[in-house]
Motif scaffolding. Structure first.
Motif, PDB file in Angstrom:
ATOM      1  N   SER A 348      16.680   4.072  -4.508  1.00  0.00           N
ATOM      2  CA  SER A 348      15.408   4.215  -5.194  1.00  0.00           C
ATOM      3  C   SER A 348      14.390   4.862  -4.261  1.00  0.00           C
ATOM      4  CB  SER A 348      14.899   2.835  -5.640  1.00  0.00           C
ATOM      5  OG  SER A 348      13.629   2.929  -6.254  1.00  0.00           O
ATOM      6  N   THR A 349      13.652   5.832  -4.788  1.00  0.00           N
ATOM      7  CA  THR A 349      12.600   6.492  -4.020  1.00  0.00           C
ATOM      8  C   THR A 349      11.303   6.417  -4.817  1.00  0.00           C
ATOM      9  OG1 THR A 349      13.264   8.621  -4.965  1.00  0.00           O
ATOM     10  CG2 THR A 349      14.207   8.041  -2.845  1.00  0.00           C
ATOM     11  N   PRO A 350      10.663   5.264  -4.826  1.00  0.00           N
ATOM     12  CA  PRO A 350       9.483   5.070  -5.690  1.00  0.00           C
ATOM     13  C   PRO A 350       8.271   5.886  -5.272  1.00  0.00           C
ATOM     14  CG  PRO A 350       9.814   3.167  -4.272  1.00  0.00           C
ATOM     15  CD  PRO A 350      11.021   4.032  -4.104  1.00  0.00           C
ATOM     16  N   GLY A 351       8.230   6.362  -4.026  1.00  0.00           N
ATOM     17  CA  GLY A 351       7.096   7.168  -3.600  1.00  0.00           C
ATOM     18  C   GLY A 351       5.840   6.378  -3.306  1.00  0.00           C
ATOM     19  N   ARG A 352       5.956   5.064  -3.227  1.00  0.00           N
ATOM     20  CA  ARG A 352       4.819   4.198  -2.900  1.00  0.00           C
ATOM     21  C   ARG A 352       5.301   3.092  -1.972  1.00  0.00           C
ATOM     22  NH1 ARG A 352       0.107   4.273  -5.095  1.00  0.00           N
ATOM     23  NH2 ARG A 352      -0.227   2.055  -4.732  1.00  0.00           N
ATOM     24  N   GLY A 353       4.447   2.769  -1.003  1.00  0.00           N
ATOM     25  CA  GLY A 353       4.789   1.702  -0.069  1.00  0.00           C
ATOM     26  C   GLY A 353       5.417   2.259   1.184  1.00  0.00           C
ATOM     27  N   GLY A 354       4.810   1.982   2.324  1.00  0.00           N
ATOM     28  CA  GLY A 354       5.292   2.519   3.576  1.00  0.00           C
ATOM     29  C   GLY A 354       6.162   1.556   4.350  1.00  0.00           C
ATOM     30  N   HIS A 355       5.983   1.589   5.656  1.00  0.00           N
ATOM     31  CA  HIS A 355       6.805   0.829   6.589  1.00  0.00           C
ATOM     32  C   HIS A 355       6.765  -0.670   6.310  1.00  0.00           C
ATOM     33  CE1 HIS A 355       8.874   0.903  10.491  1.00  0.00           C
ATOM     34  NE2 HIS A 355       8.180  -0.167  10.838  1.00  0.00           N
ATOM     35  N   PHE A 356       5.648  -1.145   5.805  1.00  0.00           N
ATOM     36  CA  PHE A 356       5.448  -2.576   5.541  1.00  0.00           C
ATOM     37  C   PHE A 356       5.431  -2.797   4.024  1.00  0.00           C
ATOM     38  CE2 PHE A 356       3.110  -1.022   9.237  1.00  0.00           C
ATOM     39  CZ  PHE A 356       3.704  -1.743  10.267  1.00  0.00           C
ATOM     40  N   MET A 357       6.461  -2.317   3.364  1.00  0.00           N
ATOM     41  CA  MET A 357       6.449  -2.237   1.908  1.00  0.00           C
ATOM     42  C   MET A 357       6.250  -3.584   1.241  1.00  0.00           C
ATOM     43  SD  MET A 357       9.233  -0.608  -0.761  1.00  0.00           S
ATOM     44  CE  MET A 357       9.411   0.932   0.123  1.00  0.00           C
TER      45      MET A 357
END
Length: 380
Positions: A348-357
């Motif tokens: 999944s590549t939601p495109g939101r949420g970084g290293h600390f998802m």
């Protein structure tokens, strides 16, 4: 193997000393006129330190943290701290699936606290998890191992925690960053007990000696190397001279919080605006925990000991990746993790949420975990 209830309690003397140090902070001037171009902006740091000294309520933060059930267990002769949130269930319904969530650096169990209640008490009890959030060895209330800190070593500790201390026969695992590496090792080492593994940052330990990288894979690896040249200053010193930088950060709370938020801003999906993802109270909760436990230096051990890590062997249990939206993982081809994960069922590549998802997008992470682990559940 004993498990005891635990409460966070920072003494008044520690807090008074912290406040006095904050009030005496000396600030640098910016090296570049562009905002944050040369690291943490001195103006923002001055504002944050002023609030830490006179505005931030640690006792309120401490009470909020203690609203979660904390425990310590002795595993391999060392103390492991963890939060253990029991999942909801209906009479006669299935038991919640145990799930261990592992954080990374410069993080803590706090990263997982927004998603934990969503996992333990969902709308449908059939989706519930028993959530276990350990503090990595050397972080906050968990002791360093006697041997070098490796992801495999932590996976072995987590397996003992889950199966021996807590008595779970089968469980799932989730994490990112260091936690992603630990999660992968859990899947590789314990296919009999681990139902599946789910990571948000694909920890690449692939050996290309038998099968060279494809052009797409090589392009990604070249891009990652170029990014690391701009980003890796922090890690170079922690790999080579951790005690030198730790001496400064152990003595200066302003330096400590600057070291942490430099990566919070760079690695979060925040478009350069740190507080869209990390409000001041959360930042200072984490910083106060590091300060009060004196563990910023020991949190560097996983960097200094990094050469002791070996490539992860094939992971045969069901695997999932919800890809972090951060520069290090932009354009990651699915084929790279498929070299390690022989049963990659969820991509999944939601495109939101970084290293600390888990902190940045808790609802998203909860949905992803329920989707992946749903078909893997059985009576446990």
């Amino acid at each position: 193997m004993t498990v005891n209830a635990f409460r966070i309690s920072v003494s008044d003397d520690v807090l008074a000393d912290l406040r006095a140090r904050l009030e005496r902070t000396l600030f640098t001037t910016a090296s570049d006129s562009a905002f944050w171009a040369a690291g943490v902006d001195p103006g923002y740091l001055r504002e944050l330190v002023a609030y830490w000294a006179d505005g931030f309520d640690w006792r309120e933060a401490e009470a909020s943290l203690n609203a979660f059930p904390h425990y310590v267990a002795e595993v391999a002769g060392r103390q492991v701290h963890f939060v253990h949130l029991r999942g909801s269930r209906t009479e006669g319904g299935p038991a919640p699936l145990p799930l261990v969530l592992t954080h990374g650096w410069p993080s803590s169990f706090v990263e997982m606290l927004r998603v934990a209640p969503l996992l333990a008490d969902p709308d449908d009890p059939a989706d519930a998890f028993d959530v276990v959030i350990p503090s990595l060895p050397g972080f906050l209330f968990s002791e360093l191992p006697r041997e070098p800190f490796t992801r495999r070593g932590v996976a072995e500790i987590w397996h003992s925690l889950m199966t021996e201390a807590l008595g779970y026969e089968r469980f799932g695992a989730f994490g990112g960053d260091i936690g992603g590496g630990v999660t992968q090792w859990l899947g590789a080492l314990y296919p009999g007990e681990v139902a599946g593994v789910h990571v948000t940052s694909a920890v690449l330990t692939t050996d290309f000696s038998q099968s060279p990288a494809t052009p797409e894979e090589q392009a990604y690896l070249d891009g990652l190397a170029a990014y690391d040249l701009r980003d890796q200053g922090y890690s170079e010193i922690m790999w080579t001279r951790p005690d030198t930088i730790a001496a400064a950060l152990m003595d200066s709370p302003a330096g400590l919080v600057a070291w942490i938020i430099d990566k919070y801003r760079d690695w979060s999906d925040c478009d350069g605006d740190l507080e869209t993802r990390w409000d001041k109270d959360t930042i200072l909760t984490v910083a106060t925990l590091y300060w009060a436990t004196g563990t910023i230096g020991s949190s560097f051990r996983q960097y200094y000991d990094y050469p002791h890590n070996k490539p992860v062997p094939p992971i045969t249990v069901p695997s999932a990746i919800t890809l972090s939206n951060e520069p290090a993982y932009a354009n990651l081809p699915r084929s790279l993790p498929e070299r390690v994960c022989t049963d990659l069922r969820h991509w999944s590549t939601p495109g939101r949420g970084g290293h600390f998802m888990s902190h940045e997008e808790p609802e998203q992470v909860a949905r992803e975990l329920r989707t992946f682990f749903g078909p893997l559940r059985r009576q446990v």
